[in-house]
Scaffold this motif. Structure first.
Motif, PDB file in Angstrom:
ATOM      1  N   ALA A   3      21.939   2.172  15.127  1.00 55.86           N
ATOM      2  CA  ALA A   3      21.651   3.116  16.218  1.00 55.86           C
ATOM      3  C   ALA A   3      22.311   3.028  17.639  1.00 55.86           C
ATOM      4  CB  ALA A   3      20.235   2.701  16.699  1.00 55.86           C
ATOM      5  N   LYS A   4      22.969   1.737  18.033  1.00 55.75           N
ATOM      6  CA  LYS A   4      23.741   1.615  19.207  1.00 55.75           C
ATOM      7  C   LYS A   4      25.023   2.503  18.935  1.00 55.75           C
ATOM      8  CE  LYS A   4      22.122  -3.099  20.653  1.00 55.75           C
ATOM      9  NZ  LYS A   4      22.686  -4.344  20.879  1.00 55.75           N
ATOM     10  N   HIS A   5      25.615   2.142  17.764  1.00 54.98           N
ATOM     11  CA  HIS A   5      26.862   2.826  17.457  1.00 54.98           C
ATOM     12  C   HIS A   5      26.505   4.481  17.703  1.00 54.98           C
ATOM     13  CE1 HIS A   5      30.819   3.281  15.931  1.00 54.98           C
ATOM     14  NE2 HIS A   5      30.522   4.274  15.100  1.00 54.98           N
ATOM     15  N   ALA A  44      24.655   6.105  19.148  1.00 63.82           N
ATOM     16  CA  ALA A  44      24.299   6.526  20.764  1.00 63.82           C
ATOM     17  C   ALA A  44      25.513   6.538  21.595  1.00 63.82           C
ATOM     18  CB  ALA A  44      23.209   5.559  21.359  1.00 63.82           C
ATOM     19  N   LYS A  45      26.488   5.504  21.245  1.00 57.33           N
ATOM     20  CA  LYS A  45      27.644   5.481  21.911  1.00 57.33           C
ATOM     21  C   LYS A  45      28.505   6.602  21.429  1.00 57.33           C
ATOM     22  CE  LYS A  45      28.292   0.582  22.704  1.00 57.33           C
ATOM     23  NZ  LYS A  45      29.119  -0.791  22.453  1.00 57.33           N
ATOM     24  N   GLN A  46      28.625   7.075  20.150  1.00 53.08           N
ATOM     25  CA  GLN A  46      29.215   8.113  19.593  1.00 53.08           C
ATOM     26  C   GLN A  46      28.756   9.372  20.332  1.00 53.08           C
ATOM     27  OE1 GLN A  46      32.057   8.090  18.405  1.00 53.08           O
ATOM     28  NE2 GLN A  46      32.343   6.728  16.857  1.00 53.08           N
ATOM     29  N   ALA A  47      27.486   9.406  20.366  1.00 49.55           N
ATOM     30  CA  ALA A  47      26.637  10.884  20.901  1.00 49.55           C
ATOM     31  C   ALA A  47      27.147  10.985  22.503  1.00 49.55           C
ATOM     32  CB  ALA A  47      25.239  10.851  20.778  1.00 49.55           C
ATOM     33  N   ALA A  48      27.029   9.687  23.032  1.00 52.10           N
ATOM     34  CA  ALA A  48      27.642   9.825  24.736  1.00 52.10           C
ATOM     35  C   ALA A  48      28.865  10.135  24.629  1.00 52.10           C
ATOM     36  CB  ALA A  48      27.229   8.402  25.074  1.00 52.10           C
ATOM     37  N   ALA A  49      30.061   9.640  23.964  1.00 47.59           N
ATOM     38  CA  ALA A  49      31.171   9.970  23.790  1.00 47.59           C
ATOM     39  C   ALA A  49      31.580  11.394  23.551  1.00 47.59           C
ATOM     40  CB  ALA A  49      32.275   9.231  22.856  1.00 47.59           C
ATOM     41  N   ASN A  50      30.787  12.030  22.744  1.00 55.57           N
ATOM     42  CA  ASN A  50      30.929  13.523  22.298  1.00 55.57           C
ATOM     43  C   ASN A  50      30.472  14.570  23.286  1.00 55.57           C
ATOM     44  OD1 ASN A  50      31.899  12.694  19.766  1.00 55.57           O
ATOM     45  ND2 ASN A  50      29.885  12.693  18.663  1.00 55.57           N
ATOM     46  N   ASP A  51      29.163  13.957  24.134  1.00 50.66           N
ATOM     47  CA  ASP A  51      28.792  14.528  25.294  1.00 50.66           C
ATOM     48  C   ASP A  51      29.558  14.719  26.291  1.00 50.66           C
ATOM     49  OD1 ASP A  51      26.548  15.380  23.851  1.00 50.66           O
ATOM     50  OD2 ASP A  51      25.220  13.802  24.925  1.00 50.66           O
ATOM     51  N   ARG A  52      30.501  13.479  26.788  1.00 51.06           N
ATOM     52  CA  ARG A  52      31.434  13.587  27.804  1.00 51.06           C
ATOM     53  C   ARG A  52      32.635  14.478  27.320  1.00 51.06           C
ATOM     54  NH1 ARG A  52      30.330   7.791  27.920  1.00 51.06           N
ATOM     55  NH2 ARG A  52      31.856   7.466  26.567  1.00 51.06           N
ATOM     56  N   ARG A  53      33.143  14.574  26.182  1.00 47.33           N
ATOM     57  CA  ARG A  53      34.027  15.734  25.823  1.00 47.33           C
ATOM     58  C   ARG A  53      33.891  16.715  25.933  1.00 47.33           C
ATOM     59  NH1 ARG A  53      35.150  12.557  20.072  1.00 47.33           N
ATOM     60  NH2 ARG A  53      35.463  10.683  20.994  1.00 47.33           N
ATOM     61  N   ARG A  54      32.652  17.251  25.951  1.00 53.86           N
ATOM     62  CA  ARG A  54      32.230  18.580  25.988  1.00 53.86           C
ATOM     63  C   ARG A  54      32.005  19.182  27.280  1.00 53.86           C
ATOM     64  NH1 ARG A  54      27.117  18.711  22.107  1.00 53.86           N
ATOM     65  NH2 ARG A  54      28.104  17.885  20.355  1.00 53.86           N
TER      66      ARG A  54
END
Length: 117
Positions: free
Chosen positions: A103-105, A107-117
């Motif tokens: 779940a932590k991983h 969440a980090k991936q989702a946050a990283a994807n959101d920053r790229r957009r």
């Protein structure tokens, strides 16, 4: 100087003296009676054995993760029973830990994807 001592000493006498010294040194260790294994632990002792804080021990006791005994207002722990309970729960706890890490991983991936957009 050491050469003179060794040259004047019979090797068998030297060997016997060394063995005697070693045996005398070890005799007290070999004659020591082993301490009986501790079966019951107090709350503080159990926390020390497990290398836990008292609050963590209290929480695990409250949620019945580990068993304890009550005698009036004194709580005690059978060390073998506590270790057995922790071993029995290990597989379940490993699964929970893996789920938390996933779940932590995610969440980090989702946050990283959101920053790229």
């Amino acid at each position: 100087m050491a050469d003179l001592i060794l040259r004047d000493t019979d090797p068998e006498e030297l060997r016997a003296a060394i063995v005697r010294d070693v045996v005398d040194s070890l005799r007290s260790v070999l004659n020591r009676k082993p301490e009986p294994a501790k079966v019951i632990a107090t709350r503080a002792e159990m926390a020390g054995i497990l290398k836990w804080s008292l609050s963590k021990l209290d929480q695990r006791t409250r949620d019945k993760t580990i068993p304890s005994l009550m005698d009036g207002d004194r709580r005690s722990y059978v060390i073998a029973d506590v270790i057995g309970a922790l071993r029995a729960n290990t597989a379940e706890e490993e699964i929970k830990a893996a789920q938390r890490q996933a779940a932590k991983h995610a969440a980090k991936q989702a946050a990283a994807n959101d920053r790229r957009r």
